[in-house]
Design an enzyme around this catalytic site. Structure first.
Site, PDB file in Angstrom:
ATOM      1  N   GLY A   1       0.452  -1.099  -0.173  1.00 38.23           N
ATOM      2  CA  GLY A   1       0.381   0.142   0.089  1.00 38.23           C
ATOM      3  C   GLY A   1       1.219   1.109  -0.170  1.00 38.23           C
ATOM      4  O   GLY A   1       0.234   2.129   0.274  1.00 38.23           O
ATOM      5  N   SER A   2       2.387   1.441  -0.359  1.00 32.65           N
ATOM      6  CA  SER A   2       2.495   2.774   0.005  1.00 32.65           C
ATOM      7  C   SER A   2       2.195   3.578  -1.046  1.00 32.65           C
ATOM      8  O   SER A   2       1.974   4.329  -1.444  1.00 32.65           O
ATOM      9  CB  SER A   2       4.069   1.926  -0.498  1.00 32.65           C
ATOM     10  N   ASN A   3       1.559   2.938  -2.641  1.00 33.61           N
ATOM     11  CA  ASN A   3       0.593   3.814  -3.463  1.00 33.61           C
ATOM     12  C   ASN A   3      -0.433   4.427  -3.273  1.00 33.61           C
ATOM     13  O   ASN A   3      -0.392   5.259  -3.301  1.00 33.61           O
ATOM     14  CB  ASN A   3       0.567   3.128  -4.576  1.00 33.61           C
TER      15      ASN A   3
ATOM     16  N   LEU B   1     -10.531  -7.522 -12.032  1.00 29.29           N
ATOM     17  CA  LEU B   1     -11.988  -7.160 -12.440  1.00 29.29           C
ATOM     18  C   LEU B   1     -12.736  -7.757 -13.412  1.00 29.29           C
ATOM     19  O   LEU B   1     -12.005  -7.594 -14.338  1.00 29.29           O
ATOM     20  CB  LEU B   1     -11.874  -5.811 -11.754  1.00 29.29           C
TER      21      LEU B   1
ATOM     22  N   ASN C   1      -5.051   2.607 -12.596  1.00 26.13           N
ATOM     23  CA  ASN C   1      -4.278   1.299 -12.489  1.00 26.13           C
ATOM     24  C   ASN C   1      -2.723   1.834 -13.035  1.00 26.13           C
ATOM     25  O   ASN C   1      -2.334   2.923 -13.696  1.00 26.13           O
ATOM     26  CB  ASN C   1      -4.558   0.491 -13.054  1.00 26.13           C
TER      27      ASN C   1
ATOM     28  N   HIS D   1       1.002   0.734 -13.262  1.00 24.68           N
ATOM     29  CA  HIS D   1       2.051  -0.873 -13.605  1.00 24.68           C
ATOM     30  C   HIS D   1       3.177  -0.034 -13.637  1.00 24.68           C
ATOM     31  O   HIS D   1       3.705   0.357 -14.339  1.00 24.68           O
ATOM     32  CB  HIS D   1       1.525  -1.633 -15.063  1.00 24.68           C
TER      33      HIS D   1
HETATM   34  C1  GRF Z   1       3.278  -1.671  -7.242  1.00 20.75           C
HETATM   35  O1  GRF Z   1       4.773  -1.379  -8.515  1.00 20.75           O
HETATM   36  C2  GRF Z   1       2.574  -1.627  -8.812  1.00 20.75           C
HETATM   37  O2  GRF Z   1       2.919  -1.120  -9.773  1.00 20.75           O
HETATM   38  C3  GRF Z   1       2.024  -2.157  -9.151  1.00 20.75           C
HETATM   39  O3  GRF Z   1       1.754  -3.527  -7.655  1.00 20.75           O
HETATM   40  C4  GRF Z   1       2.849  -2.302  -6.271  1.00 20.75           C
HETATM   41  C5  GRF Z   1       2.300  -1.685  -5.534  1.00 20.75           C
HETATM   42  O4  GRF Z   1       3.492  -1.379  -4.130  1.00 20.75           O
HETATM   43  N1  GRF Z   1       0.742  -2.752  -9.478  1.00 20.75           N
HETATM   44  P1  GRF Z   1       2.267  -1.009  -3.347  1.00 20.75           P
HETATM   45  O5  GRF Z   1       1.585  -1.735  -2.555  1.00 20.75           O
HETATM   46  O6  GRF Z   1       1.723   0.369  -3.829  1.00 20.75           O
HETATM   47  O7  GRF Z   1       3.160  -0.019  -2.191  1.00 20.75           O
END
Ligand code: GRF
Length: 193
Positions: free
Chosen positions: A20-22, A98, A112, A114
């Protein structure tokens, strides 16, 4: 896409499965003045996802759905999203696919991120494949979600240079740092801000 009305922010759900860093970077962004979104809900496909801690830290509602029965989980999900009046979905490390039916219901409203320069390296294990192919560059992409995996319209990309002794781990770290900046930028772009 979705229009901003007055000062109201777009009610957004972030879907995660892991760290969940994003998610964290999106929550932080949503608290800035320039953000068109407010993160109202966190959905996780994994009850052990570390990212769920951000629900507690930032006092955001969360729901865990295991997707063992995809149909049933999506049904529940749709009803939760409706109750919470969610208008935008940001997938951020969400490891479930999904259904077309679900995607249709949120047409043009699912984003999304990626970790590759799409259309190259769709799917999993991107960094490993990039390194095996001796690419000079990789990066990350924010795109709209359509019915084909990692194939929707690209919103923004960031390129990173691969170093001489790059490993899967170092590349993932380097790209992730860029992801945290790219997702908010892509959201601003979607709303013409
Ligand atoms: C990220 O590299 C994202 O691009 C991919 O999964 C990873 C998720 O990282 N889809 P986080 O959970 O947001 O840290």
């Amino acid at each position: 896409m979705v229009l901003l009305t007055g000062n109201r922010r777009i009610r957004t759900a972030v879907f995660i499965s892991g760290k969940g860093s994003n998610l964290k970077s999106l929550i932080k962004f949503s608290k800035t003045n320039k953000s068109p979104i407010s993160v109202e809900l966190i959905i996780s496909s994994n009850s052990k996802a570390k990212g769920l801690n951000y629900a507690t830290i930032y006092k955001i509602k969360k729901n865990v759905l295991n997707f063992k029965n995809n149909n049933l989980s999506e049904k529940k999900l749709l009803s939760i999203l409706k109750i919470k009046n969610i208008k935008l979905i940001c997938l951020a490390g969400f490891m479930k696919i999904l259904s077309n039916n679900f995607i249709k219901k949120f047409k043009g409203k699912i984003l999304n991120i990626h970790p590759s320069l799409l259309p190259k390296y769709k799917g999993l294990n991107t960094h490993e494949r990039v390194l095996n192919n001796k690419e000079k560059y990789s990066g990350c992409t924010v795109h709209f979600v359509n019915s084909r995996l990692d194939s929707g319209k690209i919103i923004l990309q960031k390129k990173v240079k691969i170093s001489k002794n790059e490993t899967k781990t170092s590349l993932a770290k380097k790209i992730l740092a860029q992801e945290h900046k790219l997702y908010p930028k892509a959201i601003l772009k979607v709303f013409n801000l």
